[in-house]
Write a protein that holds these residues in place. Sequence first.
Motif, PDB file in Angstrom:
ATOM      1  N   LYS A 104     -21.019  -4.982 -14.836  1.00 37.32           N
ATOM      2  CA  LYS A 104     -20.560  -3.411 -14.188  1.00 37.32           C
ATOM      3  C   LYS A 104     -21.140  -3.316 -12.881  1.00 37.32           C
ATOM      4  O   LYS A 104     -20.485  -2.587 -12.097  1.00 37.32           O
ATOM      5  CB  LYS A 104     -21.307  -2.480 -15.191  1.00 37.32           C
ATOM      6  N   ALA A 119     -16.682   7.141 -10.550  1.00 33.86           N
ATOM      7  CA  ALA A 119     -17.716   7.996 -10.875  1.00 33.86           C
ATOM      8  C   ALA A 119     -19.052   7.507  -9.676  1.00 33.86           C
ATOM      9  O   ALA A 119     -19.205   6.363  -9.583  1.00 33.86           O
ATOM     10  CB  ALA A 119     -18.370   7.807 -11.954  1.00 33.86           C
ATOM     11  N   VAL A 142     -24.543   9.009 -16.929  1.00 30.29           N
ATOM     12  CA  VAL A 142     -24.319   7.762 -17.812  1.00 30.29           C
ATOM     13  C   VAL A 142     -24.989   6.479 -17.471  1.00 30.29           C
ATOM     14  O   VAL A 142     -25.205   6.281 -16.348  1.00 30.29           O
ATOM     15  CB  VAL A 142     -22.635   7.629 -17.657  1.00 30.29           C
ATOM     16  N   LYS A 144     -25.458   2.553 -17.848  1.00 35.01           N
ATOM     17  CA  LYS A 144     -24.653   1.126 -18.214  1.00 35.01           C
ATOM     18  C   LYS A 144     -25.614   0.071 -18.268  1.00 35.01           C
ATOM     19  O   LYS A 144     -25.967  -0.301 -17.022  1.00 35.01           O
ATOM     20  CB  LYS A 144     -23.415   1.099 -17.657  1.00 35.01           C
ATOM     21  N   VAL A 154     -22.832   1.102 -23.175  1.00 34.55           N
ATOM     22  CA  VAL A 154     -22.571   2.325 -22.356  1.00 34.55           C
ATOM     23  C   VAL A 154     -23.283   3.590 -23.193  1.00 34.55           C
ATOM     24  O   VAL A 154     -23.056   3.702 -24.123  1.00 34.55           O
ATOM     25  CB  VAL A 154     -21.214   2.528 -22.158  1.00 34.55           C
ATOM     26  N   VAL A 156     -23.594   7.680 -22.898  1.00 32.32           N
ATOM     27  CA  VAL A 156     -23.234   8.930 -22.108  1.00 32.32           C
ATOM     28  C   VAL A 156     -24.424   9.663 -22.634  1.00 32.32           C
ATOM     29  O   VAL A 156     -24.385  10.255 -23.828  1.00 32.32           O
ATOM     30  CB  VAL A 156     -21.865   9.279 -22.579  1.00 32.32           C
ATOM     31  N   GLU A 186     -24.306   6.327 -13.656  1.00 31.07           N
ATOM     32  CA  GLU A 186     -23.258   7.018 -12.717  1.00 31.07           C
ATOM     33  C   GLU A 186     -23.125   8.446 -13.202  1.00 31.07           C
ATOM     34  O   GLU A 186     -23.665   8.732 -14.490  1.00 31.07           O
ATOM     35  CB  GLU A 186     -22.102   6.181 -12.769  1.00 31.07           C
ATOM     36  N   GLU A 187     -22.366   9.086 -12.637  1.00 30.80           N
ATOM     37  CA  GLU A 187     -22.304  10.580 -12.817  1.00 30.80           C
ATOM     38  C   GLU A 187     -21.366  10.559 -14.120  1.00 30.80           C
ATOM     39  O   GLU A 187     -20.502   9.678 -14.490  1.00 30.80           O
ATOM     40  CB  GLU A 187     -21.529  11.480 -11.800  1.00 30.80           C
ATOM     41  N   LYS A 188     -21.374  11.687 -15.070  1.00 31.88           N
ATOM     42  CA  LYS A 188     -20.513  11.790 -16.118  1.00 31.88           C
ATOM     43  C   LYS A 188     -18.961  12.607 -15.536  1.00 31.88           C
ATOM     44  O   LYS A 188     -19.162  13.525 -14.899  1.00 31.88           O
ATOM     45  CB  LYS A 188     -21.135  12.757 -17.117  1.00 31.88           C
ATOM     46  N   LEU A 189     -18.110  11.925 -15.917  1.00 29.87           N
ATOM     47  CA  LEU A 189     -16.890  12.321 -15.581  1.00 29.87           C
ATOM     48  C   LEU A 189     -16.321  13.113 -16.993  1.00 29.87           C
ATOM     49  O   LEU A 189     -16.346  12.648 -17.761  1.00 29.87           O
ATOM     50  CB  LEU A 189     -15.638  11.381 -15.317  1.00 29.87           C
ATOM     51  N   GLU A 193      -9.223  10.293 -21.539  1.00 27.58           N
ATOM     52  CA  GLU A 193      -9.049   8.895 -21.393  1.00 27.58           C
ATOM     53  C   GLU A 193      -7.621   8.193 -21.651  1.00 27.58           C
ATOM     54  O   GLU A 193      -6.914   8.490 -22.226  1.00 27.58           O
ATOM     55  CB  GLU A 193     -10.196   8.082 -22.177  1.00 27.58           C
ATOM     56  N   LYS A 215     -11.950   5.470 -29.639  1.00 27.76           N
ATOM     57  CA  LYS A 215     -13.087   4.612 -29.739  1.00 27.76           C
ATOM     58  C   LYS A 215     -13.977   5.054 -30.958  1.00 27.76           C
ATOM     59  O   LYS A 215     -14.749   3.981 -31.337  1.00 27.76           O
ATOM     60  CB  LYS A 215     -13.788   4.780 -28.403  1.00 27.76           C
ATOM     61  N   MET A 274     -10.387   7.665 -16.469  1.00 29.99           N
ATOM     62  CA  MET A 274     -10.482   9.112 -17.046  1.00 29.99           C
ATOM     63  C   MET A 274      -9.484   9.932 -16.124  1.00 29.99           C
ATOM     64  O   MET A 274      -9.524   9.698 -14.768  1.00 29.99           O
ATOM     65  CB  MET A 274     -11.892   9.500 -16.660  1.00 29.99           C
ATOM     66  N   LEU A 284     -12.898   4.306 -15.042  1.00 36.99           N
ATOM     67  CA  LEU A 284     -14.323   4.010 -15.778  1.00 36.99           C
ATOM     68  C   LEU A 284     -14.581   2.582 -15.768  1.00 36.99           C
ATOM     69  O   LEU A 284     -15.913   2.282 -15.666  1.00 36.99           O
ATOM     70  CB  LEU A 284     -13.938   4.607 -17.349  1.00 36.99           C
ATOM     71  N   GLU A 285     -13.519   1.853 -15.980  1.00 38.69           N
ATOM     72  CA  GLU A 285     -13.924   0.350 -16.282  1.00 38.69           C
ATOM     73  C   GLU A 285     -12.745  -0.661 -16.138  1.00 38.69           C
ATOM     74  O   GLU A 285     -11.621  -0.097 -16.219  1.00 38.69           O
ATOM     75  CB  GLU A 285     -14.466   0.156 -17.677  1.00 38.69           C
TER      76      GLU A 285
HETATM   77  P1  AMP Z   1     -16.918   1.654 -20.267  1.00 33.11           P
HETATM   78  O1  AMP Z   1     -17.325   0.301 -20.882  1.00 33.11           O
HETATM   79  O2  AMP Z   1     -17.421   1.754 -18.805  1.00 33.11           O
HETATM   80  O3  AMP Z   1     -15.234   2.055 -20.430  1.00 33.11           O
HETATM   81  O4  AMP Z   1     -17.431   2.910 -21.095  1.00 33.11           O
HETATM   82  C1  AMP Z   1     -17.165   2.938 -22.565  1.00 33.11           C
HETATM   83  C2  AMP Z   1     -17.144   4.508 -22.805  1.00 33.11           C
HETATM   84  O5  AMP Z   1     -17.944   5.359 -22.207  1.00 33.11           O
HETATM   85  C3  AMP Z   1     -15.617   4.883 -21.953  1.00 33.11           C
HETATM   86  O6  AMP Z   1     -14.412   4.604 -22.603  1.00 33.11           O
HETATM   87  C4  AMP Z   1     -15.807   6.255 -21.871  1.00 33.11           C
HETATM   88  O7  AMP Z   1     -15.737   7.208 -23.170  1.00 33.11           O
HETATM   89  C5  AMP Z   1     -17.464   6.449 -21.597  1.00 33.11           C
HETATM   90  N1  AMP Z   1     -17.854   6.411 -20.149  1.00 33.11           N
HETATM   91  C6  AMP Z   1     -18.050   5.442 -19.503  1.00 33.11           C
HETATM   92  N2  AMP Z   1     -18.361   5.923 -18.188  1.00 33.11           N
HETATM   93  C7  AMP Z   1     -18.036   7.241 -18.169  1.00 33.11           C
HETATM   94  C8  AMP Z   1     -18.394   8.174 -17.159  1.00 33.11           C
HETATM   95  N3  AMP Z   1     -18.695   7.880 -15.828  1.00 33.11           N
HETATM   96  N4  AMP Z   1     -18.149   9.367 -17.609  1.00 33.11           N
HETATM   97  C9  AMP Z   1     -18.064   9.931 -18.695  1.00 33.11           C
HETATM   98  N5  AMP Z   1     -17.699   8.992 -19.951  1.00 33.11           N
HETATM   99  C10 AMP Z   1     -18.103   7.614 -19.579  1.00 33.11           C
END
Ligand code: AMP
Length: 427
Positions: A104, A119, A142, A144, A154, A156, A186-189, A193, A215, A274, A284-285
């Motif tokens: 990440k 974010a 958040v 990770k 991850v 949140v 990181e900041e929460k968005l 999705e 999910k 997002m 996000l990823e």
């Molecule tokens: P990721 O593996 O980074 O996609 O994270 C898994 C899940 O966590 C995502 O599908 C989102 O639901 C949530 N998530 C990850 N990063 C954030 C973020 N910065 N803000 C809000 N939700 C997040």
Amino acid sequence: MKVLVLGGGGREHTICYKLSQSLKLNKLYCIPGNGGISQIAEIPEGISLTDFEKIADFCKEKQIDFVIPGPEEPLVKGIRNYLEEKKIKVFGPDKVASLIEGSKSFAKEIMAKAGIPTAKFEIFDESSKAKAYVEKRGAPIVIKADGLCAGKGVFVCETKEEAIKAIEKIMEEKIFGESGNKVVIEEKLVGEEATFIIVTDGETFKTLPNSQDHKRLLDNDQGPNTGGMGAYSPAPVITPQLQKRIEKEIIEPVLKTLAKEGHPYLGFLYAGLMIVDNRDPYILEFNCRLGDPEAQVILPRVGNDLLELINMTLEGKLSEMEIEESSGAAVCVVMASKGYPGTYEKGKKIEGLDRASQIPGIIVFHAGTTKKNGEFYTSGGRVLGVTALDKDIPSAIEKAYKAVALISFEGAQYRKDIGQKAFKHLK
Ligand code: AMP
Ligand code: GLY
């Protein structure tokens, strides 16, 4: 052509299903496969997904034209580099480019270099500094884990306390082992999705139909996170204008940046987005592969010959192809074993598969099954992905649940609200 697919879930059944429709396919193999895949591909005994030496020997023996890794693990472990050295073609990114999913912190650094909307973040390799940062920034926030954690890395967090606890679990208790040597904070968005997947040879890319995953285990996005309990495509939150912006603001810059770093990306690239305020796309990823269960709704909506699409990409001729997207919609409902996503039951007999598959527009993809004496038994957490194709999302939802109602195994669980998130955009 002779093709080897790596993986044994619903995504790989979908890839095999699409490949098996190609007139150019002579022979299809899959490692380790599953009960459903065994009906359309040959599954060699005793080779594991990460035994690169045995996979290479198998490819040489069977004169495989190319290998398609389904999941991230072999890619992040460098299967492309390993097999290419032995002159075996692989449709997937090399070891460094796979870090876009495998690390990440690497992914965030590439996003920052590429100027992609994401974010705001910081990276830490000491828990004391990570905790001090949380104390200063406050919640929501958040946390990770850096490395691969089978989708569990991850957190949140709505409170500072939760965030501190997450850092302790990841960096001090090492619940994910080495994957927790660093954390991204990181900041929460807030927004909706969506999944955006492209095929690329590093320069040219083509966008596949977009989609949305579910999910959480339970209806209305309640309960624990899972690998994905269902999906639908298209995702109406992604308008045609938004698609253009995603391509310009996210896809083009990431591909350019990876190429500049000396690791041009080849394969499927998954952007988990997002959409903030129904308007602005943030990343996000990235994942270095197709999504699961997104593949189960995306690939059935692609009109192209998948084998040809992949072969042309491997030959650097993707620019000569156009993606043919069907006009209707697809919905996939995942049926899972009792206990999933925790410890789950196995070995339950599955009934009703034939009747469900007879409904026009229904394809039952196997995720965790084995076949014994002509019968199918459960063998995984996610067992089946029941995909329905129809003219629009509401009709596909209705059809999918009609098929699900015909299938049974002891302890089966599934969400009853797959696809309904699309409704607010469909009025
Ligand atoms: P990721 O593996 O980074 O996609 O994270 C898994 C899940 O966590 C995502 O599908 C989102 O639901 C949530 N998530 C990850 N990063 C954030 C973020 N910065 N803000 C809000 N939700 C997040
Ligand atoms: N369904 C989410 C993923 O494949 O990562």
